[in-house]
Design a protein around this motif. Sequence first.
Motif, mmCIF file in Angstrom:
data_model
loop_
_atom_site.group_PDB
_atom_site.id
_atom_site.type_symbol
_atom_site.label_atom_id
_atom_site.label_comp_id
_atom_site.label_asym_id
_atom_site.label_seq_id
_atom_site.Cartn_x
_atom_site.Cartn_y
_atom_site.Cartn_z
ATOM 1 N N ASP A 22 0.953 -1.305 -0.084
ATOM 2 C CA ASP A 22 0.057 0.141 -0.049
ATOM 3 C C ASP A 22 0.931 1.347 0.075
ATOM 4 O O ASP A 22 0.390 1.932 -0.300
ATOM 5 C CB ASP A 22 -0.907 0.400 1.565
ATOM 6 C CG ASP A 22 -2.127 1.162 1.131
ATOM 7 O OD1 ASP A 22 -2.329 1.067 0.088
ATOM 8 O OD2 ASP A 22 -1.987 1.719 1.987
ATOM 9 N N ILE A 25 2.134 2.457 -3.704
ATOM 10 C CA ILE A 25 1.283 2.488 -4.137
ATOM 11 C C ILE A 25 0.800 4.143 -3.734
ATOM 12 O O ILE A 25 0.523 4.965 -4.570
ATOM 13 C CB ILE A 25 -0.759 2.025 -4.029
ATOM 14 C CG1 ILE A 25 -0.237 0.652 -4.451
ATOM 15 C CG2 ILE A 25 -1.892 2.450 -4.810
ATOM 16 C CD1 ILE A 25 -1.089 -0.848 -4.414
ATOM 17 N N ARG A 26 0.913 4.274 -2.558
ATOM 18 C CA ARG A 26 0.800 6.209 -1.909
ATOM 19 C C ARG A 26 1.558 6.972 -2.770
ATOM 20 O O ARG A 26 1.228 8.567 -2.510
ATOM 21 C CB ARG A 26 0.639 5.618 -0.629
ATOM 22 C CG ARG A 26 -0.930 4.802 -0.273
ATOM 23 C CD ARG A 26 -1.584 5.120 1.225
ATOM 24 N NE ARG A 26 -2.449 4.526 1.642
ATOM 25 C CZ ARG A 26 -2.730 4.984 2.610
ATOM 26 N NH1 ARG A 26 -2.623 6.240 3.778
ATOM 27 N NH2 ARG A 26 -4.151 4.246 2.752
ATOM 28 N N ARG A 63 -0.550 11.992 -7.702
ATOM 29 C CA ARG A 63 -1.111 10.465 -6.610
ATOM 30 C C ARG A 63 -0.563 10.458 -5.761
ATOM 31 O O ARG A 63 -1.560 9.553 -4.258
ATOM 32 C CB ARG A 63 -0.977 9.201 -7.736
ATOM 33 C CG ARG A 63 -1.505 9.688 -9.166
ATOM 34 C CD ARG A 63 -2.975 9.035 -9.006
ATOM 35 N NE ARG A 63 -3.364 9.525 -10.352
ATOM 36 C CZ ARG A 63 -4.436 8.654 -11.306
ATOM 37 N NH1 ARG A 63 -5.517 8.430 -9.850
ATOM 38 N NH2 ARG A 63 -4.396 7.961 -12.192
ATOM 39 N N TYR A 129 -5.091 2.364 -10.249
ATOM 40 C CA TYR A 129 -4.483 1.811 -8.629
ATOM 41 C C TYR A 129 -4.180 0.196 -9.443
ATOM 42 O O TYR A 129 -3.459 -0.452 -8.892
ATOM 43 C CB TYR A 129 -5.995 1.486 -7.721
ATOM 44 C CG TYR A 129 -6.388 2.831 -7.434
ATOM 45 C CD1 TYR A 129 -5.102 3.475 -6.964
ATOM 46 C CD2 TYR A 129 -7.313 3.889 -7.973
ATOM 47 C CE1 TYR A 129 -5.018 4.286 -6.600
ATOM 48 C CE2 TYR A 129 -7.603 5.036 -7.453
ATOM 49 C CZ TYR A 129 -6.538 5.518 -6.867
ATOM 50 O OH TYR A 129 -6.310 7.302 -6.635
ATOM 51 N N GLN A 132 -0.697 0.374 -10.879
ATOM 52 C CA GLN A 132 -0.054 0.557 -9.193
ATOM 53 C C GLN A 132 0.359 -0.822 -8.846
ATOM 54 O O GLN A 132 1.433 -1.347 -8.286
ATOM 55 C CB GLN A 132 -0.170 2.177 -8.617
ATOM 56 C CG GLN A 132 -0.252 2.991 -9.363
ATOM 57 C CD GLN A 132 1.251 2.937 -9.632
ATOM 58 O OE1 GLN A 132 1.905 3.939 -11.184
ATOM 59 N NE2 GLN A 132 1.768 3.559 -9.768
ATOM 60 N N THR A 133 -0.847 -1.845 -8.357
ATOM 61 C CA THR A 133 -0.579 -2.234 -8.180
ATOM 62 C C THR A 133 -0.039 -3.727 -8.126
ATOM 63 O O THR A 133 0.128 -4.268 -7.055
ATOM 64 C CB THR A 133 -2.713 -3.168 -7.802
ATOM 65 O OG1 THR A 133 -2.589 -2.250 -7.195
ATOM 66 C CG2 THR A 133 -1.772 -4.442 -6.468
#
Length: 186
Positions: A22, A25-26, A63, A129, A132-133
């Motif tokens: 996570d 991704i952030r 993002r 998303y 990115q994941t």
Amino acid sequence: MQAPTTEWDRVFLGEKRALAIDFWIRYPDYLADQLLDLYLTTKNSAHLDAAEQILSEEEPDIRLVKMIRWRRGAFDDLQTSLAILGYRGLAKAMSRKLTNGQIFEYQTGQLARDFLDEALKSQPGLRWYEKQTGLALQVASDKSGSALKDIHYAEAEYANTPYGEVIPSIKDRVVKRTAKIRAEAA
């Protein structure tokens, strides 16, 4: 571990691993930096291209979802976030007590996949998303949550962030590093 059932047929193990993924991704700049490391190891140009795309699309500016550093690094209460999915029957968090501590596992099933497919059709912007994941999972490969946190702590900016403070961006450093690696690759 509870065996998957027809309703809950997919399992993701480890809260620490989930939080580590996570984080990437952030923080797209940290993900780009890890993709550069992956490129240097594999020489797979797709990793360098992905890092460059993250930067050229200004993802670290647009993002970024800031996280606070706590005792064990970047943290967000996954149980709170997953409660919404649990209420809708899309995910189920389970905890197990092990001799060396507690581990969380997250289960999903076909209902969650159907919901996600419909969401991606009706809101194509959510595909970011998914992309990115996928990149974060390439970086994570089969590493444990502890191993992934070790990767985070190898970044001086992350490791030196005082407890309770926002983890800073490393965009400027990653932009320079990307340009240097691209020049050497040419």
